[in-house]
Design an enzyme around this catalytic site. Structure first.
Site, PDB file in Angstrom:
ATOM      1  CG  ASP A  12      -1.699   1.301   1.358  1.00  0.00           C
ATOM      2  OD1 ASP A  12      -2.630   1.486   0.564  1.00  0.00           O
ATOM      3  OD2 ASP A  12      -1.385   2.119   2.245  1.00  0.00           O
ATOM      4  CG  ASP A 111      -3.869   3.642  -3.223  1.00  0.00           C
ATOM      5  OD1 ASP A 111      -4.567   2.715  -3.666  1.00  0.00           O
ATOM      6  OD2 ASP A 111      -4.246   4.403  -2.309  1.00  0.00           O
ATOM      7  CD  GLU A 112      -4.499  -2.145  -0.920  1.00  0.00           C
ATOM      8  OE1 GLU A 112      -4.639  -1.104  -0.240  1.00  0.00           O
ATOM      9  OE2 GLU A 112      -5.263  -3.133  -0.821  1.00  0.00           O
TER      10      GLU A 112
END
Length: 417
Positions: A12, A111-112
């Site tokens: 993350d 974002d992950e």
């Protein structure tokens, strides 16, 4: 039960949008007060991200509004820069490819990401060594801070990330099947566990299930009777068991296609609201067709404006036949809207299609012999938009004052580029 034991990292990028905006301006994300908003010229604009100090000192986080941000010299308020965020995300993906092949990387969101590292542990060291290397390289090369959950399957790595790794000093933690009783079972409220929403939590609470451990020890047959296939998955996930392949939806029984939209202004006219519902149904149908799926359950959520003291409703209806056709979805949404709308000013709309099947499983109904033709038309429209842009083919309502699709077609990820 034969449990799959792999080395999966769930990575993350912490405060990603805010961190990227800081880095672009030569600011340190860890020492800067910065908030990213959808549009700096609208006081009601939603905060999309904020730096850690902004959250800690001013309590400004994702979902806050621009007018809630104090007028302080130390605070930076910036527009979202989606093109730049996507570029930074791609740079992170390049770093991940140093450690894994394409089939061992799953980009879950901007974002992950998930990455399977057991095939390369003989080359780069064990999973902890690889996690530390990835974290170090992303920070040194891009200036971004990451948190990493390590698990023996996708679910465990995701739960470890959300419930453990993000709270540790190093930003890295590991969960195994043996961790579940003392790490996962004490978790409460249930919505803290990834995959359980507020509505499911309320239902489970009414059944006397308050902690994840309660869910793990509840009779499986009763959960299946209440929730169907989702009950089966809730039970096994409470034990940390997940047989999904990398990149498959972890909560397969809960897969749905939907779109939520916070409107640019208040909509007091119910006919205008219906125009936007039609646009959103069009997008939900397109997303469903893009995965060659169809669904039987249609949900409509309406959120009222603060001027009407908030509130709203969320209702669903299940049809006899699954569909991925815009007007089928819209017809049900109109039925729900007319039945439950109380006349208040509308500010947000959510449309969702669930109870998903492959579109190859659709059966021809004797009462709708035109379905195959309408389905082919939907796919043809999708292809035109894919080749020529989302604004190349719009419904007439999109050109009215109520329409939002024309405006959104100029955005990247729902925001200004």
């Amino acid at each position: 039960m034969d449990l799959k034991r792999e080395s999966i990292l769930c990575i993350d990028l912490k405060s990603f949008y805010a961190s990227c905006s800081c880095i672009k301006r030569g600011l340190d994300p860890l020492t800067t007060y910065l908030a990213v908003v959808g549009a700096t010229d609208r006081q009601g604009s939603v905060v999309l991200a904020s730096t850690p100090l902004m959250k800690k000192k001013y309590r400004i986080k994702t979902g806050s509004r621009l007018f809630e941000i104090p007028k302080k010299k130390e605070i930076h308020i910036v527009n979202a820069e989606m093109r730049y965020y996507l570029e930074m995300s791609m740079e992170v993906t390049k770093i991940l490819h140093r450690y894994a092949a394409n089939e061992d990387i799953h980009i879950y969101s901007v974002d992950e990401s998930f990455i399977r590292v057991n095939p390369v542990e003989r080359i780069f060291g064990d999973k902890w060594a690889i996690a530390r290397r990835i974290k170090k390289e992303i920070f040194e090369e891009l200036g971004l801070t990451v948190a990493i959950g390590i698990g023996e399957n996708m679910l465990l790595s995701k739960l470890c990330l959300d419930l453990d790794a993000k709270k540790t000093t190093e930003g890295i933690a590991e969960w195994t099947y043996e961790s579940v009783p003392h790490k996962l079972w004490p978790v409460t409220p249930l919505s803290e566990m990834w995959g359980i929403g507020s509505r499911t939590q309320k239902t489970l609470n009414r059944m006397g299930i308050v902690k994840v451990g309660d869910l793990a020890h509840y009779p499986l047959e009763l959960l299946e009777k209440k929730f169907g296939i989702m009950g089966n998955q809730l039970y096994y996930h409470a034990h940390g068991i997940d047989h999904s392949d990398l990149g498959a939806p972890i909560m397969l029984g809960q897969i749905s296609f939907g779109k939520s939209q916070i409107l640019l202004r208040d909509y007091p006219d119910k006919e205008e609201v219906k125009h936007v519902i039609l646009e959103i149904c069009e997008e939900v149908a397109r997303r469903t067709r893009s995965s060659h799926k169809a669904g039987r359950t249609i949900s409509l959520g309406i959120g009222y404006s603060k001027e009407s003291f908030g509130g709203g409703f969320n209702r669903a209806k299940t049809m006899d036949q699954p569909t991925n056709i815009t007007m089928d979805i819209y017809k049900v949404c109109l039925e729900l809207f007319d039945k439950f709308y109380n006349g208040d000013v509308v500010r947000s709309i959510d449309v969702r299609l669930s109870n998903i099947v492959d579109d190859t499983e659709l059966q021809l109904s004797l009462f709708d012999l035109e379905y195959p033709k309408r389905s082919r038309l939907g796919y043809a429209m999708d292809e035109i938009r894919r080749k020529h842009g989302s604004a190349s083919l719009l419904r007439a309502v999109s050109y009215t004052n109520a329409g939002t699709a024309l405006h959104r077609s100029k955005l990247i990820g729902g925001h200004k580029g």
